[in-house]
Motif scaffolding. Sequence first.
Motif, mmCIF file in Angstrom:
data_model
loop_
_atom_site.group_PDB
_atom_site.id
_atom_site.type_symbol
_atom_site.label_atom_id
_atom_site.label_comp_id
_atom_site.label_asym_id
_atom_site.label_seq_id
_atom_site.Cartn_x
_atom_site.Cartn_y
_atom_site.Cartn_z
ATOM 1 N N LEU A 1 9.384 -7.687 -5.938
ATOM 2 C CA LEU A 1 8.799 -7.501 -7.265
ATOM 3 C C LEU A 1 7.551 -6.630 -7.169
ATOM 4 N N ALA A 2 6.785 -6.832 -6.124
ATOM 5 C CA ALA A 2 5.602 -5.989 -5.911
ATOM 6 C C ALA A 2 6.013 -4.544 -5.702
ATOM 7 N N ARG A 3 7.089 -4.332 -4.957
ATOM 8 C CA ARG A 3 7.565 -2.972 -4.693
ATOM 9 C C ARG A 3 7.935 -2.263 -5.998
ATOM 10 N N ARG A 4 8.578 -3.004 -6.902
ATOM 11 C CA ARG A 4 8.976 -2.395 -8.176
ATOM 12 C C ARG A 4 7.762 -1.957 -8.992
ATOM 13 N N HIS A 5 6.751 -2.814 -9.043
ATOM 14 C CA HIS A 5 5.547 -2.447 -9.791
ATOM 15 C C HIS A 5 4.804 -1.296 -9.103
ATOM 16 N N TYR A 6 4.760 -1.321 -7.798
ATOM 17 C CA TYR A 6 4.061 -0.262 -7.064
ATOM 18 C C TYR A 6 4.766 1.081 -7.260
ATOM 19 N N GLU A 7 6.098 1.081 -7.134
ATOM 20 C CA GLU A 7 6.846 2.332 -7.315
ATOM 21 C C GLU A 7 6.719 2.838 -8.750
ATOM 22 N N LYS A 8 6.670 1.920 -9.704
ATOM 23 C CA LYS A 8 6.458 2.321 -11.101
ATOM 24 C C LYS A 8 5.086 2.967 -11.253
ATOM 25 N N ALA A 9 4.083 2.371 -10.609
ATOM 26 C CA ALA A 9 2.734 2.934 -10.671
ATOM 27 C C ALA A 9 2.713 4.352 -10.106
ATOM 28 N N LEU A 10 3.421 4.569 -9.005
ATOM 29 C CA LEU A 10 3.457 5.908 -8.406
ATOM 30 C C LEU A 10 4.092 6.920 -9.349
ATOM 31 N N THR A 11 5.182 6.518 -10.009
ATOM 32 C CA THR A 11 5.837 7.441 -10.949
ATOM 33 C C THR A 11 4.933 7.764 -12.131
ATOM 34 N N HIS B 1 0.293 -1.688 -13.440
ATOM 35 C CA HIS B 1 1.420 -1.908 -12.521
ATOM 36 C C HIS B 1 0.917 -2.002 -11.085
ATOM 37 N N PHE B 2 -0.005 -1.125 -10.722
ATOM 38 C CA PHE B 2 -0.567 -1.137 -9.375
ATOM 39 C C PHE B 2 -1.284 -2.456 -9.097
ATOM 40 N N ASN B 3 -2.104 -2.891 -10.043
ATOM 41 C CA ASN B 3 -2.826 -4.146 -9.863
ATOM 42 C C ASN B 3 -1.881 -5.337 -9.791
ATOM 43 N N MET B 4 -0.797 -5.279 -10.575
ATOM 44 C CA MET B 4 0.187 -6.356 -10.507
ATOM 45 C C MET B 4 0.848 -6.392 -9.135
ATOM 46 N N ALA B 5 1.116 -5.219 -8.585
ATOM 47 C CA ALA B 5 1.699 -5.164 -7.235
ATOM 48 C C ALA B 5 0.767 -5.833 -6.227
#
Length: 224
Positions: free
Chosen positions: A199-209, A182-186
Amino acid sequence: MRLPNLLKISVLPVMSALCHAQDGAAQFNPAKMEKTGMLPPHTKVLGERAVAAFGKKDWPAARKAYQEMLELDDGNALVWANLGAVEQQAGDLKRAIECFEKSVQFNPQLAPSWTALGLLVQQQGDTYRAISCFTRAIHEDPEDARAHNFLAIAVKGLAWADAAEVELQKAIEMKPDYGIAHFNMALMLLERRPPAIELARRHYEKALTLGVAKDDVVERRLKE
């Protein structure tokens, strides 16, 4: 920004605990064993010793245990893979590569060995060979999300952004809780022109969780 290689070879030593030929061999599926490998017969104690030594980061002891196994069966792909993991952790990159090359020579179906070999040759700067290794790993185990992530990192190194996104999407679909993917996708989405910020924000926030650490560069880009 670069798409970083954030993962290390850390799962391979666990392979030594998979199975031994003498431990209820009749129940094993021969086809599956071709994919996972088996340690030599009558080496359970050596295997336990090797795993314990690896856990303590006692590389000489772990190395010795695997070398003793090779004295019993010098064509065992799983032993060569585990010895490669020991050498990698001990910092001997050249020897680690030699061990993983032996592993895939003796059992080309052992997908983790292809993945490990890909990571090591990529570390040496041989991106094309790394791509070949990761592709072979995926051929042997199409559901390995990590191999897709590593392949994405490798092809991104050649500026093949579309291909990298495809591989990351596959990794995420196979393993939705794969934080690094998810982080790399962001990162990939932020590198688009124009960047896909939301869309990047969603993947980044998912990575953080999922436990990935915050990144100052990404945080700043998301606020632009």
